[in-house]
Design a protein around this motif. Sequence first.
Motif, PDB file in Angstrom:
ATOM      1  N   GLY A 222      17.623 -24.719  51.348  1.00  0.00           N
ATOM      2  CA  GLY A 222      17.599 -25.185  49.894  1.00  0.00           C
ATOM      3  C   GLY A 222      16.238 -26.317  49.690  1.00  0.00           C
ATOM      4  N   VAL A 223      15.328 -25.763  50.513  1.00  0.00           N
ATOM      5  CA  VAL A 223      14.268 -26.359  49.935  1.00  0.00           C
ATOM      6  C   VAL A 223      14.207 -26.030  48.484  1.00  0.00           C
ATOM      7  CG1 VAL A 223      12.095 -26.424  49.676  1.00  0.00           C
ATOM      8  CG2 VAL A 223      12.919 -27.206  52.257  1.00  0.00           C
ATOM      9  N   THR A 224      14.097 -27.041  47.813  1.00  0.00           N
ATOM     10  CA  THR A 224      13.309 -26.672  45.721  1.00  0.00           C
ATOM     11  C   THR A 224      12.352 -26.519  45.609  1.00  0.00           C
ATOM     12  OG1 THR A 224      14.237 -29.030  45.432  1.00  0.00           O
ATOM     13  CG2 THR A 224      15.276 -26.728  45.280  1.00  0.00           C
ATOM     14  N   VAL A 225      11.425 -27.403  46.341  1.00  0.00           N
ATOM     15  CA  VAL A 225       9.777 -27.616  46.448  1.00  0.00           C
ATOM     16  C   VAL A 225       8.982 -27.499  48.085  1.00  0.00           C
ATOM     17  CG1 VAL A 225       8.315 -29.109  45.701  1.00  0.00           C
ATOM     18  CG2 VAL A 225      10.167 -28.636  44.117  1.00  0.00           C
ATOM     19  N   VAL A 226       7.993 -26.984  47.108  1.00  0.00           N
ATOM     20  CA  VAL A 226       7.177 -26.937  48.755  1.00  0.00           C
ATOM     21  C   VAL A 226       5.277 -27.696  48.417  1.00  0.00           C
ATOM     22  CG1 VAL A 226       5.551 -25.841  50.746  1.00  0.00           C
ATOM     23  CG2 VAL A 226       8.064 -24.914  50.461  1.00  0.00           C
ATOM     24  N   GLN A 227       4.929 -28.196  49.504  1.00  0.00           N
ATOM     25  CA  GLN A 227       3.933 -29.036  49.276  1.00  0.00           C
ATOM     26  C   GLN A 227       2.597 -28.872  50.086  1.00  0.00           C
ATOM     27  OE1 GLN A 227       3.261 -33.428  48.646  1.00  0.00           O
ATOM     28  NE2 GLN A 227       1.168 -33.059  49.649  1.00  0.00           N
TER      29      GLN A 227
ATOM     30  N   CYS B 294      13.616 -32.714  36.735  1.00  0.00           N
ATOM     31  CA  CYS B 294      12.869 -33.934  36.168  1.00  0.00           C
ATOM     32  C   CYS B 294      12.296 -32.867  34.817  1.00  0.00           C
ATOM     33  CB  CYS B 294      11.706 -34.021  36.886  1.00  0.00           C
ATOM     34  SG  CYS B 294      10.503 -32.575  37.186  1.00  0.00           S
ATOM     35  N   LYS B 295      11.188 -34.152  33.983  1.00  0.00           N
ATOM     36  CA  LYS B 295      11.432 -32.875  32.505  1.00  0.00           C
ATOM     37  C   LYS B 295      10.547 -31.889  32.650  1.00  0.00           C
ATOM     38  CE  LYS B 295      11.017 -37.646  29.662  1.00  0.00           C
ATOM     39  NZ  LYS B 295      10.159 -38.646  28.842  1.00  0.00           N
ATOM     40  N   SER B 296       9.525 -31.109  33.749  1.00  0.00           N
ATOM     41  CA  SER B 296       9.020 -30.121  33.676  1.00  0.00           C
ATOM     42  C   SER B 296      10.223 -29.254  34.258  1.00  0.00           C
ATOM     43  CB  SER B 296       8.244 -30.364  34.638  1.00  0.00           C
ATOM     44  OG  SER B 296       8.325 -30.965  36.120  1.00  0.00           O
ATOM     45  N   GLY B 297      10.877 -28.939  34.069  1.00  0.00           N
ATOM     46  CA  GLY B 297      12.153 -28.603  35.146  1.00  0.00           C
ATOM     47  C   GLY B 297      12.015 -28.808  36.159  1.00  0.00           C
ATOM     48  N   ILE B 298      11.162 -28.690  37.451  1.00  0.00           N
ATOM     49  CA  ILE B 298      11.709 -28.752  38.740  1.00  0.00           C
ATOM     50  C   ILE B 298      12.730 -29.500  39.522  1.00  0.00           C
ATOM     51  CG2 ILE B 298       9.920 -29.317  40.517  1.00  0.00           C
ATOM     52  CD1 ILE B 298       7.495 -28.478  38.731  1.00  0.00           C
ATOM     53  N   ASP B 299      12.999 -29.257  40.088  1.00  0.00           N
ATOM     54  CA  ASP B 299      13.568 -29.857  40.907  1.00  0.00           C
ATOM     55  C   ASP B 299      13.860 -30.137  42.204  1.00  0.00           C
ATOM     56  OD1 ASP B 299      16.214 -30.923  42.368  1.00  0.00           O
ATOM     57  OD2 ASP B 299      17.283 -28.973  42.500  1.00  0.00           O
ATOM     58  N   PHE B 300      13.510 -32.201  42.300  1.00  0.00           N
ATOM     59  CA  PHE B 300      12.884 -32.492  43.598  1.00  0.00           C
ATOM     60  C   PHE B 300      13.634 -32.744  44.441  1.00  0.00           C
ATOM     61  CE2 PHE B 300       9.604 -32.749  40.647  1.00  0.00           C
ATOM     62  CZ  PHE B 300       8.438 -32.725  41.420  1.00  0.00           C
ATOM     63  N   GLY B 301      14.778 -32.202  44.198  1.00  0.00           N
ATOM     64  CA  GLY B 301      16.213 -32.344  45.615  1.00  0.00           C
ATOM     65  C   GLY B 301      15.921 -32.306  47.136  1.00  0.00           C
TER      66      GLY B 301
END
Length: 65
Positions: free
Chosen positions: A37-42, A4-11
């Motif tokens: 392969g996880v790109t984001v952790v909440q 996204c625009k922030s450069g974070i890959d939410f794949g």
Amino acid sequence: MKACKSGIDFGLYLVTDRVLSGGRPLEQIVRESAAGGVTVVQLREKDAGTAEFLDRAFALRQAAS
């Protein structure tokens, strides 16, 4: 998936939950998820105080690196 625009890959997005972890340490889950392969952790810790939340967040960040 494109970042996204922030450069974070939410794949592939992981939401942690100690209750649903089956007793497995979140650090292990995050480490294995990042390797898979996880790109984001909440970090989901509704009942944690600020200090506990931050301690866990820093530990998970280190586990994911």
